[in-house]
Design a protein around this motif. Structure first.
Motif: not given
Lengths: 418, 327
Positions: A266-281
């Motif tokens: 969460y540190n240096d990336s936006s929430q959207v990045v986090v969200f997208l990576s969880s979708q990717r997984i």
């Protein structure tokens, strides 16, 4: 094992985490007090399970620890019932919908032991249909192939007591006492002690059969977010997590707390990045599972794998599933509206951002201008503050216009898409 | 018959021993051991000098265990629009506060007032007795409560409660969870705070400590503004044991389905609408040029956040469309 038509035990992650924490904590206490003074023996790790039971579906929401009563001379096992009653009552105050459904015990494999049956037969005196959950803390799992994926638990349902031959109890005990492993499909019986029925046959005994239940996982929305957070964000305890130093007196009270950035994604990336990576997984997982099925079906076709009609039927069923909402006009319309809404909001947010940027530039320009004027041109009309009129209202009102529409409210069927 | 009885008795005798042997199984990593073990002497030593008296910023960091986090978030969510509260158990290690467990109290509040009453107190005492009997030896280290939909900060009453507790119960921590924002963002929204003692307010300018980190709705903004200089936020970290870790990996095997199947747009539609209205209202205040209690950057941040959330919802829909209908 034929489990498909039987009842199902639905486990919530909270229960699993709670048991895991209980194990870890107990182990830590024992480990650290070893050799120091008092009892270096491992106390039993067991607890109560709470949840709801409807029509063959046991949903386990909560758990809490139980203690064993101080074993007297006889060394007999007994659950501390006073402690149990109070805690049950307390939890029911807050979660009135959940009832006592059974108990859990931690072991090193998934087999039922003598100690479990002893305790279980006491519990079913009061709660005749109590479940027994065995948690395998060594995480070894039963079958080696799938153990990496399966959960380290087995849940047993207590059936109606029937008269069975005493040897049914004995058989199992004998196997276990001599150290031989009971077979996988061993049937477990628990003696029912409070049944007043007198049996004619001295070799018969009233006993309940323990039947393994199918296990499923479910989680509430909040639970899901929280567990996902635990799974992906929080770190595993390392030795340097907590350094017991009192160094660094922390500066002289006046300095504000330095908010060092939290480690993690969460540190240096936006929430959207986090969200997208969880979708990717998640998609990755889906793909992996599909490829497993694909390999299996291929193997069956080539004659390399045993033909399992049940599995293949499920595969067939999945394949014949058509998307429910294909070419549905209303659905498409709703989706289009949703998309428009989404674009509008992005647009407005971008605009707000731009206006805010302009505003801060104008502020700075004005400030610079004013200070320049004060130092160099003291005779300029002081009532004129700056060159920009600082107002956001004009453009920002557009943002305000976006307010009343409801997002997501109109669409239907999205939730059903899988 | 007699042979059987004999077998049973000896069985009962050995049952306990057998069980103890069976249970000595969990290999612990060094880290697990030190964090989950509770040493009373060490705690006394940690707190006996009362280091917080000399440095009002003494505690800088909070470490929350997986189980405490999940319990708190679920409890907060179960309250819906009502505020709920509970207590946290844990210990202190140096300048870090470690939260190991949490439990709910049977108190429900509304708006910005959460106050533990007499019955809650009795409940608490009894609960602690029982959990200590069950082998959980950590004392209470703080309290948590929920702010459904209006962000993580301390209201006037919260500040008063926390101040009182810090005076008599140190070390004590306040945690606030916003279940609505947690659901909306798909990410746990949690804040940990400690107040300054009344006679030792920080010398820095008022409002510097907590402001600028939280989005506070309009009707609460006054309450927030007045008290925001009386406490400071702590850095929050989360940890799990190695057993948790392995468990989570296995759980995740079944969990990804929910990630795919949920639809954030639908779950959060109410919240989104409410949030948009809120932003619109705040912007209208700029136009009127009235009170300047709303900062521009705050509105900007809020509008960014809500746009992000809608983007997430939309992207997941688009993803599902691609995956399941266009192949």
């Amino acid at each position: 094992m034929q489990l498909r038509d039987s009842a199902v035990a639905v486990l919530h992650p909270l229960v699993l985490l709670n048991i895991s924490e209980h194990v870890t904590r107990t182990a830590a206490q024992v480990e650290c007090s070893k050799g120091k003074s008092d009892s270096p023996k491992t106390p039993a790790v067991l607890g109560a399970l709470l949840g709801r039971h409807t029509e063959g579906r046991y949903e386990l929401f909560l758990s809490f620890e139980l203690t064993l009563e101080n074993a007297g001379e006889s060394g007999e096992l007994n659950i501390n019932s006073e402690n149990f009653e109070i805690r049950l009552e307390q939890l029911k105050l807050i979660f009135p919908n959940d009832d006592f459904l059974g108990w859990y015990v931690v072991s090193s494999d998934l087999n039922v032991t003598r100690m479990m049956t002893t305790l279980h037969s006491k519990i079913i005196c009061t709660y005749p249909s109590a479940l027994l959950l065995v948690f395998d803390a060594s995480l070894s799992g039963g079958s080696t192939a799938s153990s990496g994926y399966s959960l380290p638990v087995a849940v047993y349902e207590t059936h109606q007591p029937t008269a069975v031959s005493r040897s049914k109890l004995e058989l199992y005990t004998q196997i276990n006492d001599t150290g031989d492993r009971p077979q996988e499909k061993a049937e477990y019986y628990v003696e029912v002690t409070n049944d007043a029925k007198v049996l004619n046959d001295p070799n018969a005994v009233m006993a309940s059969k323990l039947v393994p239940l199918r296990i499923a996982i479910d989680s509430g929305e909040a639970e899901r977010v929280a567990t996902e957070h635990v799974a992906n964000i929080s770190k595993t305890v390392a030795e340097d997590t907590i350094v017991p130093t009192t160094s660094g007196a922390g500066g002289s009270g006046g300095s504000g707390p330095s908010s060092a950035p939290e480690p993690g994604i969460y540190n240096d990336s936006s929430q959207v990045v986090v969200f997208l990576s969880s979708q990717r997984i998640a998609v990755e997982m889906l793909q992996k599972d599909i490829s497993v099925l694909k390999t299996y079906v291929g193997d069956v076709l080539n004659g390399n794998a045993p033909f399992d009609p049940d599995v293949l039927q499920i595969v067939q069923r999945v394949l014949s599933n058509k998307p429910v909402v294909m070419n549905d006009e209303i659905f498409d319309l709703a989706r289009a509206q949703e998309e428009t809404n989404y674009q509008m909001v992005s647009y407005l947010a971008g605009m707000t951002k731009a206006v805010s940027a302009v505003r801060s530039v104008s502020f700075r320009a004005n400030a610079a201008l004013v200070s320049a004027r004060n130092s160099n041109m003291p005779n300029v009309n002081p009532s004129q503050d700056g060159i920009f009129d600082v107002s956001m209202s004009g453009v920002m009102m557009m943002m305000g216009g976006g307010g009343p529409s409801r997002f997501g409210g109109r669409s239907r069927g999205f939730g059903g898409m899988r | 018959m007699s042979a059987h009885d004999l077998a049973r008795n000896s069985g009962a005798d050995t049952a306990l021993k057998l069980f103890e042997a069976e249970n000595n199984i969990v290999p612990l990593s060094k880290g697990d051991e030190s964090i989950y073990y509770f040493d009373e002497n060490f705690q006394t030593q940690q707190t006996s000098e009362r280091p917080w008296n000399n440095n009002i910023y003494y505690y800088r960091k909070v470490e929350i265990s997986s189980i405490a986090l999940v319990k708190m978030v679920m409890h907060a969510r179960s309250g819906g629009d009502l505020e709920v509260m509970g207590l946290m158990l844990g210990k202190v290690v140096g300048q870090t506060m470690v939260v190991l467990d949490a439990f709910a109290l049977p108190v429900e509040g509304s708006e910005t007032r959460v106050n533990a009453q007499q019955e809650a107190y009795e409940y608490m005492v009894q609960y602690l007795e029982q959990s200590q009997a069950s082998g959980r030896r950590e004392p209470v280290i703080g309290w948590y409560h929920s702010h459904p939909g209006y962000g993580c900060w301390l209201s006037g009453i919260d500040v008063a409660t926390q101040m009182l507790n810090q005076r008599y119960q140190e070390p004590f921590l306040a945690v606030v969870i916003d279940p609505k924002r947690t659901m909306s963002a798909g990410k746990v929204d949690l804040g940990a705070f400690r107040t300054f003692p009344e006679e030792q307010q920080p010398s820095s300018s008022p409002g510097a400590s907590a402001e600028g980190t939280q989005d506070v709705p309009l009707n609460k903004i006054e309450d927030f503004g007045v008290h925001s200089s009386k406490y400071y936020p702590l850095e929050v970290g989360y940890f799990k044991s190695s057993l948790d870790q392995q468990l989570m990996e296995r759980l995740w095997r079944k969990h990804w389905i929910t990630t795919l199947s949920r639809s954030p747009l639908i779950t959060n539609s109410d919240y989104t609408t409410q949030k948009m209205a809120e932003i619109a209202e705040k912007i209208n205040i700029f136009g009127k040029d009235g009170k300047k209690s709303v900062s521009y950057s705050q509105v900007l941040r809020e509008s960014d956040a809500i746009a992000d959330e809608i983007t997430q919802g939309h992207k997941s829909n688009a993803l599902k469309m691609k995956l399941f209908t266009e192949l």
